[in-house]
Design an enzyme around this catalytic site. Sequence first.
Site, PDB file in Angstrom:
ATOM      1  N   LYS A  13       0.823  -1.215   0.000  1.00  0.00           N
ATOM      2  CA  LYS A  13       0.000   0.000   0.000  1.00  0.00           C
ATOM      3  C   LYS A  13       0.854   1.262   0.000  1.00  0.00           C
ATOM      4  CE  LYS A  13      -2.168  -0.844   3.864  1.00  0.00           C
ATOM      5  NZ  LYS A  13      -1.442  -2.077   4.239  1.00  0.00           N
ATOM      6  N   ARG A  88      -8.820   1.345   9.488  1.00  0.00           N
ATOM      7  CA  ARG A  88      -8.387  -0.009   9.838  1.00  0.00           C
ATOM      8  C   ARG A  88      -9.366  -0.689  10.764  1.00  0.00           C
ATOM      9  NH1 ARG A  88      -2.365   1.019   9.137  1.00  0.00           N
ATOM     10  NH2 ARG A  88      -1.333  -0.980   9.316  1.00  0.00           N
ATOM     11  N   ARG A 127      12.035  -6.635   4.732  1.00  0.00           N
ATOM     12  CA  ARG A 127      12.037  -5.300   4.122  1.00  0.00           C
ATOM     13  C   ARG A 127      12.896  -4.298   4.893  1.00  0.00           C
ATOM     14  NH1 ARG A 127       5.987  -2.650   4.611  1.00  0.00           N
ATOM     15  NH2 ARG A 127       5.976  -2.553   6.874  1.00  0.00           N
ATOM     16  N   ARG A 158      12.185  -1.500  10.123  1.00  0.00           N
ATOM     17  CA  ARG A 158      11.141  -0.982  10.992  1.00  0.00           C
ATOM     18  C   ARG A 158      11.089  -1.819  12.265  1.00  0.00           C
ATOM     19  NH1 ARG A 158       5.507   0.207   7.877  1.00  0.00           N
ATOM     20  NH2 ARG A 158       4.701  -0.754   9.792  1.00  0.00           N
ATOM     21  N   ARG A 169       0.538  -8.448  13.850  1.00  0.00           N
ATOM     22  CA  ARG A 169      -0.086  -7.453  12.959  1.00  0.00           C
ATOM     23  C   ARG A 169      -1.054  -8.119  11.987  1.00  0.00           C
ATOM     24  NH1 ARG A 169       5.105  -4.932  10.613  1.00  0.00           N
ATOM     25  NH2 ARG A 169       3.764  -3.691   9.283  1.00  0.00           N
TER      26      ARG A 169
END
Length: 220
Positions: A13, A88, A127, A158, A169
């Site tokens: 996204k 969300r 990532r 992150r 998550r």
Amino acid sequence: MNIILLGAPGAGKGTQAKKLAERFNLSLVGTGDMFRRALSNKTPLGLKAKEYMNKGALVPDELVFEIIQDNLSQDDWERGLLFDGFPRTLAQAEKLDTMLAEQNNKIDRVLYIEVPDSILIDRLVNRWMCGNCNKIYNPETMPSDRRCSACGGELTKRADDTPETVQKRLIEYKEKTEPIITYYKGRNGLFERIDGSLTIQQVFERLRKACESTHAPQQT
Ligand code: AMP
């Protein structure tokens, strides 16, 4: 034109939102990025959000609306918005509808970037992100000096991309965010599913076409 990008963590996204916002001149509303910025500036709101983010939990709705309020000007609302990572929860989706209706506005399109779980987990734990411009890298695309090829910023992991937090998550996503799909799916012509396992450019082309076919409300 107001567009929502829906999808699980790791669906792409953020990457697509940036490209689409530029292409269609929309204000980008990335609530995750807003919270990370608030946290790096050590604001009270950022520090409150950190408790939840680092556990992989959703930040309570009232803090989410606070960060949006802090970051969006009236000009942004008038220009058109591209939402990445918001709403969300069902309560966020309903409140967003109310806020837009108060300005005689509405959501024009909900684009759902769909990616299988196995790909999501792999993408998230591998990532890297530019701490300056948020560009995303993986071990194959990462420059050897660990500097962003776009802006020279330092690439970092992150804090919530660890295997344990990623699992949490994804559970939060399935429990609290997936029900939003049903909320928007019922509305005529609003919802479109996009295959997010394709290349970045292929996904972008599909999203671009979907946005181009979206009827923008006439300015009065
Ligand atoms: P993201 O960068 O979109 O993956 O968001 C990172 C984290 O910020 C999430 O795991 C949540 O803890 C928090 N967050 C971002 N947007 C929202 C939202 N709309 N509602 C609740 N929590 C959010």
